[in-house]
Design a protein around this motif. Structure first.
Motif, PDB file in Angstrom:
ATOM      1  N   GLU A   1      -2.401  24.186 -55.419  1.00  0.00           N
ATOM      2  CA  GLU A   1      -2.221  25.209 -56.451  1.00  0.00           C
ATOM      3  C   GLU A   1      -0.965  25.045 -57.300  1.00  0.00           C
ATOM      4  O   GLU A   1      -0.916  25.539 -58.421  1.00  0.00           O
ATOM      5  CB  GLU A   1      -2.219  26.597 -55.809  1.00  0.00           C
ATOM      6  N   GLU A   2       0.039  24.379 -56.781  1.00  0.00           N
ATOM      7  CA  GLU A   2       1.305  24.248 -57.501  1.00  0.00           C
ATOM      8  C   GLU A   2       1.136  23.331 -58.707  1.00  0.00           C
ATOM      9  O   GLU A   2       0.706  22.190 -58.580  1.00  0.00           O
ATOM     10  CB  GLU A   2       2.385  23.696 -56.568  1.00  0.00           C
ATOM     11  N   LYS A   3       1.495  23.827 -59.854  1.00  0.00           N
ATOM     12  CA  LYS A   3       1.340  23.077 -61.108  1.00  0.00           C
ATOM     13  C   LYS A   3       2.216  21.825 -61.166  1.00  0.00           C
ATOM     14  O   LYS A   3       1.882  20.857 -61.827  1.00  0.00           O
ATOM     15  CB  LYS A   3       1.656  23.982 -62.305  1.00  0.00           C
ATOM     16  N   LYS A   4       3.347  21.855 -60.479  1.00  0.00           N
ATOM     17  CA  LYS A   4       4.278  20.722 -60.535  1.00  0.00           C
ATOM     18  C   LYS A   4       3.827  19.533 -59.670  1.00  0.00           C
ATOM     19  O   LYS A   4       4.368  18.454 -59.805  1.00  0.00           O
ATOM     20  CB  LYS A   4       5.671  21.169 -60.102  1.00  0.00           C
ATOM     21  N   ILE A   5       2.860  19.769 -58.804  1.00  0.00           N
ATOM     22  CA  ILE A   5       2.348  18.686 -57.959  1.00  0.00           C
ATOM     23  C   ILE A   5       1.478  17.782 -58.833  1.00  0.00           C
ATOM     24  O   ILE A   5       0.614  18.249 -59.562  1.00  0.00           O
ATOM     25  CB  ILE A   5       1.513  19.235 -56.786  1.00  0.00           C
ATOM     26  N   GLY A   6       1.699  16.507 -58.747  1.00  0.00           N
ATOM     27  CA  GLY A   6       0.958  15.550 -59.570  1.00  0.00           C
ATOM     28  C   GLY A   6      -0.536  15.549 -59.278  1.00  0.00           C
ATOM     29  O   GLY A   6      -0.967  15.747 -58.139  1.00  0.00           O
ATOM     30  N   ARG A   7      -1.309  15.310 -60.302  1.00  0.00           N
ATOM     31  CA  ARG A   7      -2.771  15.294 -60.184  1.00  0.00           C
ATOM     32  C   ARG A   7      -3.237  14.211 -59.207  1.00  0.00           C
ATOM     33  O   ARG A   7      -4.172  14.412 -58.439  1.00  0.00           O
ATOM     34  CB  ARG A   7      -3.392  15.085 -61.558  1.00  0.00           C
TER      35      ARG A   7
END
Length: 91
Positions: free
Chosen positions: A53-59
């Motif tokens: 869920e964390e946006k900063k985690i890379g795809r």
């Protein structure tokens, strides 16, 4: 814990098999289950949910997490079932 009772050759075999995606998936999911069974369900669930869920985690990392590891719902289901089993044994 997985390596604790393995011989050197079994550890090497695990490492070599890890190179194959289907083995890696089974291995990682089984180690997730081991962590839940050892009492770390809440922590593993929180980590898994955070990563997805964390946006900063890379795809790219998120895709790996989705493919090879248990998802938060699966972790919670196993964790809750274990808690329920413990409660029924006590009561």
């Amino acid at each position: 814990l997985d390596y604790k009772n393995k011989t050197l050759w079994q550890i090497i075999k695990t490492g070599l098999m890890y190179l194959f995606p289907q083995h890696k998936e089974g291995y990682e999911k089984s180690t997730d289950l081991l962590a839940v069974k050892k009492g770390f369900g809440m922590q593993l669930h929180a980590w898994s949910k955070f990563v997805l869920e964390e946006k900063k985690i890379g795809r790219k990392y998120r895709k790996v997490k989705e493919r090879f590891y248990l998802n938060p719902d699966s972790i919670k289901r196993v964790w809750m079932q274990l808690e329920e089993d413990k409660s029924s044994q006590i009561g």
